[in-house]
Design an enzyme around this catalytic site. Structure first.
Site, PDB file in Angstrom:
ATOM      1  CG  ASP A  83     -85.288 -22.226  51.352  1.00  0.00           C
ATOM      2  OD1 ASP A  83     -85.599 -21.308  50.572  1.00  0.00           O
ATOM      3  OD2 ASP A  83     -85.999 -22.609  52.299  1.00  0.00           O
ATOM      4  CG  HIS A 227     -83.552 -27.071  49.578  1.00  0.00           C
ATOM      5  ND1 HIS A 227     -84.766 -27.720  49.415  1.00  0.00           N
ATOM      6  CD2 HIS A 227     -83.568 -26.515  50.813  1.00  0.00           C
ATOM      7  CE1 HIS A 227     -85.481 -27.561  50.525  1.00  0.00           C
ATOM      8  NE2 HIS A 227     -84.786 -26.835  51.390  1.00  0.00           N
TER       9      HIS A 227
HETATM   10 NI    NI Z   1     -83.430 -24.421  54.861  1.00  0.00          NI
END
Ligand code: NI
Length: 270
Positions: A83, A227
């Site tokens: 992400d 991430h």
């Molecule tokens: Ni996020």
């Protein structure tokens, strides 16, 4: 004395044969078109009683059939999702995934997608799934419908500008969703994707811990959250892939694991 040899074009019989065969061809086509038009004009139930004059779809060739039946049922698949990017570190991650010949999913933020369209094009070309992580990374469950619609539309527009189409996957920031978000994603033709393994990579910033959590907690059909904006996460990915494979699990993209996502539905695993 030499007689001039008659040329093919000058042969009246051959001309006549050619003309009548052309005329027959266009007549046949006119009849076929009329039959198809008449068939199309019939109500649905009536069509069952007359032969279908429409040209048949070409039969699937062997290669296509093989490809279709070879589609993996994917019983041991795990979706790796990244992400908040793309960012500088995403390039290294794409290199690592290439080296392992593994596909993953990237939930991109609109401003980052607009800043790095070349990275989205690289993801697309490599076969990774690109998902929509909105424009502003705010909690969608605290917004009114029009604002949620705008967040999703802006995320899609940035993806579309880079790769020529929007995404059928939305990840609401923080996993914050509700009925309004479900309705908005449904209208956008996208499924919501949460996760069932949270590596907490953003918090620990430890490649070892990120790898350990991902590998220990992952199960078949699971969705792992990471991430790609953190170099410490990217540094964990070799270990994550090797660890999953050693466990008998296959890391894949969402497009590979969930073939027909239902718009509006929330997936925390397959
Ligand atoms: Ni996020």
């Amino acid at each position: 004395m030499l007689a001039a040899a008659p040329s093919a074009q000058a042969d009246p019989l051959q001309d006549f044969a050619q003309m009548s065969s052309q005329a027959q061809g266009s007549w046949d086509k006119a009849v076929r078109d009329a039959e198809i038009a008449a068939y199309n004009a019939l109500p649905g139930e009536a069509r069952a009683y007359v032969p279908d004059p429409r040209p048949k779809a070409p039969a699937m060739d062997t290669a296509q059939k093989k490809h279709k039946s070879a589609r993996p049922a994917c019983p041991n698949c795990v979706a790796l999702t990244f992400d908040d990017g793309p960012a500088a570190s995403t390039t290294q991650l794409l290199d690592i995934l290439d080296r392992h010949d593994v596909n993953a999913s990237f939930f991109v933020l609109a401003p980052n997608a607009s800043a790095h369209p070349e990275l989205l094009r690289r993801m697309e070309a490599a076969g990774h799934t690109i998902g929509n992580h909105t424009a502003s990374h705010k909690e969608l469950n605290k917004m009114d419908k029009a604002s949620v619609d705008r967040e999703i539309a802006a995320g899609n527009a940035a993806i579309n500008a880079a790769v020529g189409h929007g995404s059928r996957w939305v990840r609401p920031p923080y996993g914050a969703t509700n009925a309004t978000v479900a309705q908005s994603t449904r209208e956008a033709g996208a499924a919501q994707v949460l996760w069932n393994v949270d590596t907490l990579d953003w918090k620990t910033k430890s490649p070892q811990q990120t790898c350990q959590t991902a590998v220990n907690e992952a199960q078949a059909g699971g969705i792992v959250l990471m991430h790609d904006i953190h170099p410490t996460t990217v540094a964990a990915v070799d270990c994550v892939i090797d660890g999953l494979l050693a466990k008998g699990l296959t890391p894949v993209s969402l497009d590979e694991m969930i073939l027909n996502p239902q718009p509006g539905r929330t997936y925390t695993q397959r």
